[in-house]
Design an enzyme around this catalytic site. Structure first.
Site, PDB file in Angstrom:
ATOM      1  CD  GLU A 270     -66.467-117.612  -6.666  1.00  0.00           C
ATOM      2  OE1 GLU A 270     -66.903-118.293  -5.747  1.00  0.00           O
ATOM      3  OE2 GLU A 270     -65.310-117.762  -7.134  1.00  0.00           O
ATOM      4  N   GLY A 272     -66.646-110.956 -10.349  1.00  0.00           N
ATOM      5  CA  GLY A 272     -66.466-109.706  -9.623  1.00  0.00           C
ATOM      6  C   GLY A 272     -66.485-108.579 -10.639  1.00  0.00           C
ATOM      7  CE1 TYR A 313     -52.554-107.158 -10.412  1.00  0.00           C
ATOM      8  CE2 TYR A 313     -54.134-105.356 -10.511  1.00  0.00           C
ATOM      9  CZ  TYR A 313     -53.627-106.482  -9.878  1.00  0.00           C
ATOM     10  OH  TYR A 313     -54.214-106.911  -8.724  1.00  0.00           O
ATOM     11  CB  CYS A 343     -43.475 -88.731  -2.192  1.00  0.00           C
ATOM     12  SG  CYS A 343     -41.896 -87.937  -2.327  1.00  0.00           S
TER      13      CYS A 343
HETATM   14  N1  LLP Z   1     -63.400-116.167  -7.724  1.00  0.00           N
HETATM   15  C1  LLP Z   1     -62.164-116.325  -7.223  1.00  0.00           C
HETATM   16  C2  LLP Z   1     -61.834-117.543  -6.504  1.00  0.00           C
HETATM   17  C3  LLP Z   1     -61.195-115.300  -7.411  1.00  0.00           C
HETATM   18  O1  LLP Z   1     -59.969-115.469  -6.929  1.00  0.00           O
HETATM   19  C4  LLP Z   1     -61.539-114.126  -8.103  1.00  0.00           C
HETATM   20  C5  LLP Z   1     -60.574-113.045  -8.278  1.00  0.00           C
HETATM   21  C6  LLP Z   1     -62.860-114.004  -8.595  1.00  0.00           C
HETATM   22  C7  LLP Z   1     -63.756-115.054  -8.401  1.00  0.00           C
HETATM   23  C8  LLP Z   1     -63.338-112.796  -9.327  1.00  0.00           C
HETATM   24  O2  LLP Z   1     -62.616-112.573 -10.491  1.00  0.00           O
HETATM   25  P1  LLP Z   1     -63.153-111.485 -11.530  1.00  0.00           P
HETATM   26  O3  LLP Z   1     -64.468-111.972 -12.033  1.00  0.00           O
HETATM   27  O4  LLP Z   1     -63.295-110.201 -10.809  1.00  0.00           O
HETATM   28  O5  LLP Z   1     -62.115-111.415 -12.592  1.00  0.00           O
HETATM   29  N2  LLP Z   1     -56.872-107.112  -8.547  1.00  0.00           N
HETATM   30  C9  LLP Z   1     -56.934-107.698  -9.877  1.00  0.00           C
HETATM   31  C10 LLP Z   1     -57.885-108.864  -9.942  1.00  0.00           C
HETATM   32  C11 LLP Z   1     -57.588-109.943  -8.916  1.00  0.00           C
HETATM   33  C12 LLP Z   1     -58.616-111.031  -8.921  1.00  0.00           C
HETATM   34  C13 LLP Z   1     -58.448-111.972  -7.775  1.00  0.00           C
HETATM   35  N3  LLP Z   1     -59.414-113.021  -7.750  1.00  0.00           N
HETATM   36  C14 LLP Z   1     -57.315-106.620 -10.896  1.00  0.00           C
HETATM   37  O6  LLP Z   1     -57.426-105.458 -10.506  1.00  0.00           O
HETATM   38  O7  LLP Z   1     -57.448-106.903 -12.078  1.00  0.00           O
END
Ligand code: LLP
Length: 437
Positions: A270, A272, A313, A343
């Site tokens: 899964e 992203g 982060y 700002c």
């Molecule tokens: N599955 C679940 C249940 C999740 O909570 C997340 C991410 C993903 C999959 C996808 O994770 P990935 O493969 O993208 O690492 N805003 C942060 C990342 C927050 C991720 C939240 N959950 C950033 O910019 O690094």
């Protein structure tokens, strides 16, 4: 032209990318996001060893990208009612296993919607199990498990262990097995997402934790999901994840469970970030080059309302400059911090965790040049806000030799239209309180 947003670095080797950036800046204005469909498709291919690739659309939920996922057979995850609407709009079906809703709670409207549409639910709390059982007998569910450990590129992206709000605590599984059976729910599978930007060693532990969780629950499953979290190299010299090795590790966990129950188990992932981060960049225009003490601030027309990751982060994004003719800016290196127009002093793209401003050795651009932030396809546009009353910016997709405006720039009128000030027609707050008493 398809390499335009692979990384800011690639522009050194492919001058056509710089030319495309200047042409697009003239067409849609700055700042804007630029995505490369071909790059997304190459990342998808690296994960084909999984039975199902389920895109975590929170990383970037633009409809154009969701359609690219769909045409490549990638399924979809939604974490909100809004993301369900996006998935359905992009052509995903509600009734099968195209779409899974993953969360730690249901708000009331989403609970009703997943029940009405028969969307499988990945439950991150025992309350979710009870709530879906009470209105949708036989509903298909997954269990999101917190295995007791987690990891992430920042504390804010670690989603496992005793300090995490996510998932069902692993020690509760023995009591949940009978509860799920008694409620007559249809258990599809088990899911573990321990964090985002996870290192290898931690990811490897998850397979074993999945086998333990399966045993503790004591129910047959049809699938297991490794969650997301696969890292991408944001820094020069960072290493790419060895997907074949990762798939192999997960396959052994899957086979162990399959053997135990003598019934097939499918394997999902899964991701992203892994699918979209390197496929996107943010393009801004340099509006000031200031000398401050012995160093320089290059101030551009995009802020942390657009790309929040460095401010949130301390995340690192490679940065390159292109001149108005599309050539990579070169010359002597100086200590440079790149900042935005907000700002607020935290509006700096070159900062470490805790907000310490970092200066990088870079050539000095001039006003009117373009600034390209690499690897911004994931959690870039998706985390943008209207802070400082700045409208959301355009998104452009390169798809083969076509360029699409995947989202136009938001207008101030659209923002102001929400602020209607309409009368809520309560006689008065006092009268309302009295009525309820
Ligand atoms: N599955 C679940 C249940 C999740 O909570 C997340 C991410 C993903 C999959 C996808 O994770 P990935 O493969 O993208 O690492 N805003 C942060 C990342 C927050 C991720 C939240 N959950 C950033 O910019 O690094």
């Amino acid at each position: 032209m398809a390499a335009a947003c692979d990384t800011a670095n690639r522009m050194e080797t492919d001058p056509r990318d710089g030319a495309l950036i200047t042409a697009l800046a003239a067409k849609v204005g700055t700042p804007f996001w630029l995505y490369d469909a071909g790059r997304i498709e190459r990342q998808i291919e690296r994960l084909r060893g999984f039975d199902t690739i389920r895109y975590a659309q929170k990383a970037n939920s633009n409809l154009d990208l969701l359609r690219i996922m769909r045409r490549n057979g990638v399924k979809i995850d939604a974490v909100s009612n809004g993301e369900i609407t996006r998935a359905l709009t992009a052509g995903y079906a509600a009734g099968g296993d195209d779409l899974v809703f993953t969360a730690d709670i249901f708000d009331r409207a989403t609970l009703e919607r997943v029940a009405a549409l028969g969307i499988p639910v990945n439950c991150g709390s025992p309350d979710m199990i009870d709530q879906i059982a009470s209105i949708s007998p036989g509903h298909r569910i997954w269990l999101r498990i917190n295995p007791g450990f987690g990891h992430g590129h920042s504390n804010k992206t670690n989603t496992g262990g005793p300090f995490s709000k996510h998932g069902i605590w692993h020690e509760q599984l023995p009591e949940l097995g009978p509860r799920i059976e008694a409620a007559g729910l249809d258990l599809v599978g088990l899911h573990m997402h321990i964090g985002s930007g996870v290192d290898y060693e931690h990811l490897e532990r998850v397979g074993d934790a999945m086998i333990d969780a399966y045993r503790a629950l004591g129910l047959p499953v049809r699938a297991v999901s490794a969650g997301g979290g696969l890292s991408v190299p944001y820094r020069d010299g960072g290493s790419e994840i060895d997907t074949a090795h990762y798939i192999e590790k997960w396959n052994s966990a899957r086979l162990a469970i399959q053997q135990h129950q003598s019934a097939p188990v499918e394997m999902e992932i899964e991701p992203g970030r892994f699918l979209v981060a390197a496929a996107g960049c943010l393009v801004a225009e340099v509006r000031a080059v200031k000398r401050v003490a012995e160093r320089f601030f290059v101030v551009v027309d995009a802020g942390f309302n657009d790309l929040a990751r460095p401010a949130m982060y301390g995340s690192y994004h490679r940065i390159g400059f292109v001149d108005a003719q599309g050539a990579q800016v070169g010359g002597a290196l100086h200590p440079v911090a790149v900042a935005g127009p907000l700002c607020e002093s935290g509006d700096v793209f070159t900062q470490g965790e805790g907000g310490v401003v970092e200066f990088r050795d870079m050539p000095l651009p001039k006003v009117g040049d373009f600034c390209v932030f690499a690897d911004a396809g994931a959690y870039g546009a998706a985390m943008s806000s209207n802070y400082n009353s700045r409208p959301l910016i355009p998104e452009v997709v390169i798809d083969g030799d076509r360029l699409r405006l995947a989202r136009r720039r938001q207008t101030m009128d659209e923002l102001l239209a929400l602020e209607t000030g309409e009368d809520l027609m309560l006689d008065s707050v006092a009268a309302e309180r009295e009525r309820r008493a």
